[in-house]
Motif scaffolding. Structure first.
Motif, mmCIF file in Angstrom:
data_model
loop_
_atom_site.group_PDB
_atom_site.id
_atom_site.type_symbol
_atom_site.label_atom_id
_atom_site.label_comp_id
_atom_site.label_asym_id
_atom_site.label_seq_id
_atom_site.Cartn_x
_atom_site.Cartn_y
_atom_site.Cartn_z
ATOM 1 N N VAL A 130 27.648 -11.386 118.461
ATOM 2 C CA VAL A 130 26.953 -10.368 119.251
ATOM 3 C C VAL A 130 27.660 -10.154 120.583
ATOM 4 N N ILE B 23 21.360 -1.628 118.988
ATOM 5 C CA ILE B 23 21.561 -2.767 118.096
ATOM 6 C C ILE B 23 20.487 -2.697 117.017
ATOM 7 N N VAL C 36 21.588 -11.748 121.804
ATOM 8 C CA VAL C 36 21.634 -10.563 122.664
ATOM 9 C C VAL C 36 21.366 -10.961 124.113
ATOM 10 N N TYR D 212 24.055 -10.722 127.107
ATOM 11 C CA TYR D 212 23.719 -9.871 128.249
ATOM 12 C C TYR D 212 23.927 -10.633 129.551
ATOM 13 N N VAL E 103 17.320 -2.440 121.214
ATOM 14 C CA VAL E 103 17.446 -3.416 120.143
ATOM 15 C C VAL E 103 16.328 -3.208 119.141
#
Length: 405
Positions: free
Chosen positions: A315, A333, A349, A353, A365
């Protein structure tokens, strides 16, 4: 995996396929020495300098820093070779296949001159081998109109395009090779040489696990020799495990840097021209997501399939790659939790981030499937500017707002 002309010709020689002699070089001094070996030592003054890039139309292309120069030029002295090599090496070649961006030339091929007799005695043909998906068979496509764009021949004079189909797992039959030679109008020694050439070429196509093999022009000399003057070869990536030596021939400088980086993380990535970056698990879902982006008023900036085993590392890599595109205004996503758990993707994620930081574009997402509710809760409680959705319609609305806002 695409190969350069000089690489393809070296591979054809393993299968006894006659080719135009040549020496690949990457600097001017070596170019001059190669000219002496290819031309002077063989009693002629003519040779051909060919830019080596993964694109067709080199002879009709132009060098960006020397617009009057093409990517394929005939030379007749060491001084000519030095001048042409300086104009091509390190320059950018623009052809109909590269677009205006062109491709940088890092190597040139100094090749023997094949046009040593009158035009009435020599002939150029076209021949390619590839998989015909409609019939599930290999097809040999050939024409008497060599040296031209085959698309133009097919459009203007389709009757000049011939085909021979070969069942996978079976060799090219003798009568098929003879039929090709007959349709090309050959007789005598030229006919015999063409039959052998086509048979050996088909063996190379199968033995090397080619996705496509194209010879244009396929040349018949005045003394009835048959050989490949140019060659485009593409290998099936899925078969490279059987050819570890061929995998080393990959020229990453010819490929999109972001696609190369994605490959290092086992991500399937293709850059597009849109404004919404997307990260999805599964090719089918990725294509559906791209359709949804268009319906929402956006344009996909990429195709990115992280596969069925997405984790924090993949990711994060996907984020980095998408963020390199300055045109991206939002990231979507879209993960379906079948094999992969949605909460693990959500954790990935959040981690990515935090690591990347300075992300100033909307991130949507959409997680559906195993542990989707838990994943949504993780994202909403993370304190990050990440918007979550479970339904595809929700994600579409958020993308629409991001694109318009």
């Amino acid at each position: 995996m695409n190969l350069h002309e000089y690489q393809a010709k070296e591979l054809l020689k393993r299968y006894n396929v006659p080719t135009q002699d040549g020496i690949a070089v990457s600097n001017v001094d070596d170019a001059v020495n190669a000219y002496k070996q290819i031309a002077v030592d063989k009693g002629t003054k003519f040779a051909v300098v060919k830019a080596q890039i993964h694109a067709g139309g080199r002879g009709k292309g132009r060098m960006k820093e020397a617009p009057d120069q093409s990517g394929v030029q005939v030379v007749k002295s060491a001084e000519d070779v030095e001048r042409v090599a300086r104009n091509i090496l390190g320059n950018t070649l623009v052809t109909i296949q590269t677009g205006e961006a062109g491709k940088k030339v890092n190597k040139i091929l100094i090749a023997q001159d094949m046009y040593y007799d009158g035009p009435s005695e020599r002939k150029e043909f076209y021949l390619s081998i590839l998989l015909d998906r409609a019939t599930k068979r290999n097809v040999i496509m050939y024409s008497t109109e060599g040296g031209m764009d085959i698309e133009t021949v097919a459009h203007d004079t389709p009757e000049k395009i011939f085909r021979e189909w070969v069942q996978p797992g079976f060799p090219l039959q003798g009568f098929q090779a003879r039929n090709i030679a007959f349709n090309l109008g050959l007789s005598g020694a030229a006919h015999k040489n063409m039959v052998k050439f086509v048979s050996d070429l088909y063996n190379a196509y199968v033995g090397l696990d080619c996705a496509m093999l194209e010879i244009n022009p396929l040349f018949k000399s005045a003394d009835d020799k048959v050989l490949a003057v140019d060659c485009k070869m593409s290998l099936d990536d899925n078969a490279l495990m059987r050819h570890t030596d061929l995998a080393d021939m990959r020229d990453k400088s010819e490929e999109d840097p972001t696609e190369v980086e994605a490959g290092e993380y086992n991500l399937n990535y293709v850059k597009l021209d849109g404004n919404v970056g997307c990260m999805v698990n599964g090719a089918g879902l990725a294509m559906a997501t791209m359709d949804m982006i268009k319906l929402a008023g956006g344009e996909p900036a990429n195709f990115l399939d992280v596969g069925g085993t997405a984790n924090a590392q993949t990711v994060e890599a996907g984020f980095r790659i998408i963020m390199k595109d300055p045109n991206v205004k939002a990231i979507l996503i879209n993960i379906f939790g079948g094999i992969v758990r949605c909460d693990r993707v959500a954790a990935g994620v959040i981690e990515a981030y935090k690591k990347l930081g300075n992300i100033h574009i909307p991130i949507i997402v959409r997680l559906q499937g195993t542990n989707a509710e838990a994943a949504k809760e993780l994202i909403e409680n993370s304190g990050l500017e990440v918007q979550s959705a479970i339904l595809l319609s929700e994600a579409a609305e958020l993308v629409q707002k991001a694109v318009r806002g």
